[in-house]
Design a protein around this motif. Sequence first.
Motif, PDB file in Angstrom:
ATOM      1  N   LEU A  60       8.862  54.138  16.420  1.00 23.59           N
ATOM      2  CA  LEU A  60       8.377  53.428  17.597  1.00 23.59           C
ATOM      3  C   LEU A  60       6.886  53.230  17.417  1.00 23.59           C
ATOM      4  O   LEU A  60       6.232  53.950  16.651  1.00 23.59           O
ATOM      5  CB  LEU A  60       8.710  54.177  18.888  1.00 23.59           C
ATOM      6  N   VAL A  61       6.321  52.242  18.101  1.00 23.34           N
ATOM      7  CA  VAL A  61       4.902  51.909  17.987  1.00 23.34           C
ATOM      8  C   VAL A  61       4.285  52.000  19.381  1.00 23.34           C
ATOM      9  O   VAL A  61       4.871  51.510  20.355  1.00 23.34           O
ATOM     10  CB  VAL A  61       4.714  50.493  17.400  1.00 23.34           C
ATOM     11  N   PHE A  62       3.120  52.629  19.475  1.00 25.32           N
ATOM     12  CA  PHE A  62       2.478  52.764  20.782  1.00 25.32           C
ATOM     13  C   PHE A  62       0.974  52.569  20.663  1.00 25.32           C
ATOM     14  O   PHE A  62       0.384  52.708  19.592  1.00 25.32           O
ATOM     15  CB  PHE A  62       2.781  54.133  21.403  1.00 25.32           C
ATOM     16  N   ARG A  63       0.378  52.250  21.781  1.00 31.20           N
ATOM     17  CA  ARG A  63      -1.078  52.199  21.901  1.00 31.20           C
ATOM     18  C   ARG A  63      -1.445  52.659  23.299  1.00 31.20           C
ATOM     19  O   ARG A  63      -0.846  52.198  24.286  1.00 31.20           O
ATOM     20  CB  ARG A  63      -1.612  50.784  21.673  1.00 31.20           C
ATOM     21  N   ILE A  64      -2.407  53.547  23.412  1.00 31.15           N
ATOM     22  CA  ILE A  64      -2.954  53.956  24.709  1.00 31.15           C
ATOM     23  C   ILE A  64      -4.352  53.380  24.799  1.00 31.15           C
ATOM     24  O   ILE A  64      -5.242  53.746  24.026  1.00 31.15           O
ATOM     25  CB  ILE A  64      -2.985  55.488  24.844  1.00 31.15           C
ATOM     26  N   GLY A  65      -4.568  52.471  25.736  1.00 33.79           N
ATOM     27  CA  GLY A  65      -5.854  51.803  25.872  1.00 33.79           C
ATOM     28  C   GLY A  65      -5.750  50.326  25.556  1.00 33.79           C
ATOM     29  O   GLY A  65      -4.711  49.825  25.107  1.00 33.79           O
ATOM     30  N   LEU A 556       0.839  50.369  25.667  1.00 35.92           N
ATOM     31  CA  LEU A 556       1.809  49.470  25.035  1.00 35.92           C
ATOM     32  C   LEU A 556       2.797  50.309  24.233  1.00 35.92           C
ATOM     33  O   LEU A 556       2.408  51.238  23.536  1.00 35.92           O
ATOM     34  CB  LEU A 556       1.079  48.496  24.100  1.00 35.92           C
ATOM     35  N   PHE A 557       4.085  49.971  24.363  1.00 38.48           N
ATOM     36  CA  PHE A 557       5.124  50.576  23.533  1.00 38.48           C
ATOM     37  C   PHE A 557       5.984  49.468  22.952  1.00 38.48           C
ATOM     38  O   PHE A 557       6.425  48.569  23.677  1.00 38.48           O
ATOM     39  CB  PHE A 557       6.019  51.513  24.360  1.00 38.48           C
ATOM     40  N   LYS A 558       6.209  49.537  21.652  1.00 37.32           N
ATOM     41  CA  LYS A 558       7.157  48.637  20.991  1.00 37.32           C
ATOM     42  C   LYS A 558       8.292  49.498  20.461  1.00 37.32           C
ATOM     43  O   LYS A 558       8.128  50.256  19.509  1.00 37.32           O
ATOM     44  CB  LYS A 558       6.463  47.858  19.865  1.00 37.32           C
ATOM     45  N   MET A 559       9.459  49.344  21.128  1.00 35.89           N
ATOM     46  CA  MET A 559      10.581  50.236  20.847  1.00 35.89           C
ATOM     47  C   MET A 559      11.659  49.594  19.985  1.00 35.89           C
ATOM     48  O   MET A 559      12.377  50.292  19.264  1.00 35.89           O
ATOM     49  CB  MET A 559      11.204  50.698  22.163  1.00 35.89           C
TER      50      MET A 559
END
Length: 752
Positions: A60-65, A556-559
């Motif tokens: 999974l791909v994530f970003r905080i901010g 953001l989350f790319k699941m």
Amino acid sequence: MSLITLTSSVNTGDPRPTDPAIIKCHFSDGITIRKGSEVGLVNMTINKEAVFDVPPDTQLVFRIGDRTNFQQHTASIPAGAYTGSGLATEVALACNNATLIGVYKGGWTCVFDATAQGNKGGFTLTYNAQATPSASGQTFVSYAGNLSITNGTPANKSTIVGTLQGGTDDTQIPPNIATAPKGIWGDGGVIDHVIAPYFIGSKTDWDTDFTTTFGGPGAWQEYDGGVPQNTFDISLTTDPAIIALGWQYKLTSTTGQPDEYWAFKDNVASQSFWVGDGTGAPGTGDPIFWSPNALGVGDGALQDVANGGRGSSTGGGKYYAPVAGFWLGPAETLGYYGVNQVGYVRNNLYNGKTTYPGDANAEINGDINNGGFDIQFQVKSTGALSNTLSVSLGQLTGVGGTPFPNPNWRGNSGLIFNDLNPLTDFTTRTGATNWATFNTGDHIKLEVKIEGLRKIVCKISHDNFGDGNFAEHQTLATTGVQSFVSRIKESHYPLRPVIAKSNGGFYIDEFSQSIVDGIFDTAEHTSSLALTAQDGDGDDTADDRLDASTLSLSALFKMGLITTDQIGNGAGQINQLDYDGAQGNIALLLGTLGFYVFPSGQLTNPVVSSTDPFISVAEPTLLLELFDFNIQGYNGRTGDKAKVIAVIPKEELQTGDRQGVLHYYPQFPVFIDLNIPEDKTYYDLNALIRTPDGKIANDLVNPTEITLLIKESDETKQTRLAMIQADAIATAIANRNETKINTIGVNNPKIR
């Protein structure tokens, strides 16, 4: 022939994962099993927790901010078969491992709820901010220059001392730099630098003492081995030719000896005077050392050779002392602070010295005007003899299009403010007031604090002559105020603490001492993020406010699968720039949406299953044992004996439903001899389910149900029937013989 059912029970006293595989049943009336009986498995029902099969390259791909200042991270889950709770643990671990900033690292949780989605199960993935650690020290090391560093002294702090005598750096660029591996905590973290003053001692002081206090004919006595020799008068050098060579003092013998000359020089551990005849530059003669302990506190005699004095080339054991007695030395005045800086440095510049050895562009330096390090908060005395303070703040700013560490990548660096006098100029900074209680000799504290990951706050205060009670705290700079722009970007993390210091005093053996502590990451974190052209300097105009809490930043989350109609700038869409890059593929497995875009301002951004997670039920090969009987079996995988009565191939286990109920019905049961030597009554029967590696199965769920058929073996039956038949034949023969005996003479003629 008997059918016997065995059922596992719940172990309420000391439950263990192997309980459903260990079946113990008690029969109050007992079961009599006859000699020669054999047993066969009729059916078995086991319950297994649903298994999540994770293929290779699941992520999974994530970003905080926001997109400008923060970067996407890929969390990779190792391939394997997991229970729901096991997969949740792996997802949280993968996210924590992929997290760079210490505030979030270790704060990820993922929970599996078996009752969610109509008892089909569901996941909830969240991140949290870790609690701010307590103030502490860490292991500071010398990066450049000459520093003596004692970590842990005082407790939980570091004492850092510049160990060289002064020079122009005392009022200009400090050459001594110390760094530490743990970054400043990103939300409430701080680096504190407490500076103690040292004494002012000027050449003018020496001139006055030499030529006035202890001048005049015969004022100085030469000694050799403690025996008085010649006497001298000392005066300032006036001969232009000799002055041009660097000589400062003239020693005129009052007893007919040739004139000598002295030049004052700094030395590493003590002051020295170079002695010569005035025909060559200082340094060609031999030094005489002035005792550091004599500076205002004791015997002012220049030391003999045994104590580092004049060398034997000009007479062993020679030294000079004022005839009048102890020389108390030049005046010492508190107030000189040198140049002291504190701040942080971005991660790639911290590592630049190792990554690009010998490249000055990749190294930290003390030049506050040209981005020596990211934030340089500085206090100094305005001159070598001045107790007037100057406070400045410098900031490093990368140049767009100039990659680190190419020349001029620091080109836009400069001063946020410069040369503020604490007594008169602090009011030029928003919300600050001038110091009213500062006295020369107070210790000064410089503080650089990080809030909300990108907000920078710079404060200054002072105590009362080193008592540690700091007052008149003034905030001189806050990002977002008075054109102070935050340049922090996630790729800068961890923000490594840095201090820079000048050397010691000009003419007196006093060194610049600092006490350093702060609030730092709990562990060293190494950035593995890709760098942009200028190492990604941040921008205050991005989505998230600088005063936002760490849990209210956008996310953001790319699941998983994102369709083309979901890419755009509308509600429920993902921006093309966010879509680009690595993609997630875990959505079907966890039952989540393909992506999530959370706006700033929300305190929680959970990813929750909204459809049934994709699960399967593993169908393993199992071995069933009855260990109450003398069954002779063997496990080829382990090489051990095994009391196996049945091997259930995984191909013959039938899945009842997605909750993991598995049934086994052998079409042709195989019967195993129980090896009972005689008829016996059993009150307890015990069964065990193992995996092929000989281990007790530990992934079953109660109840486990087994049906056994115990019957007389064919061999025993044939033997018994043969014995019955033999007995019948023997009986028939006996009966016939008896009949023959009984009928002897019957119907025979009578003999008369």
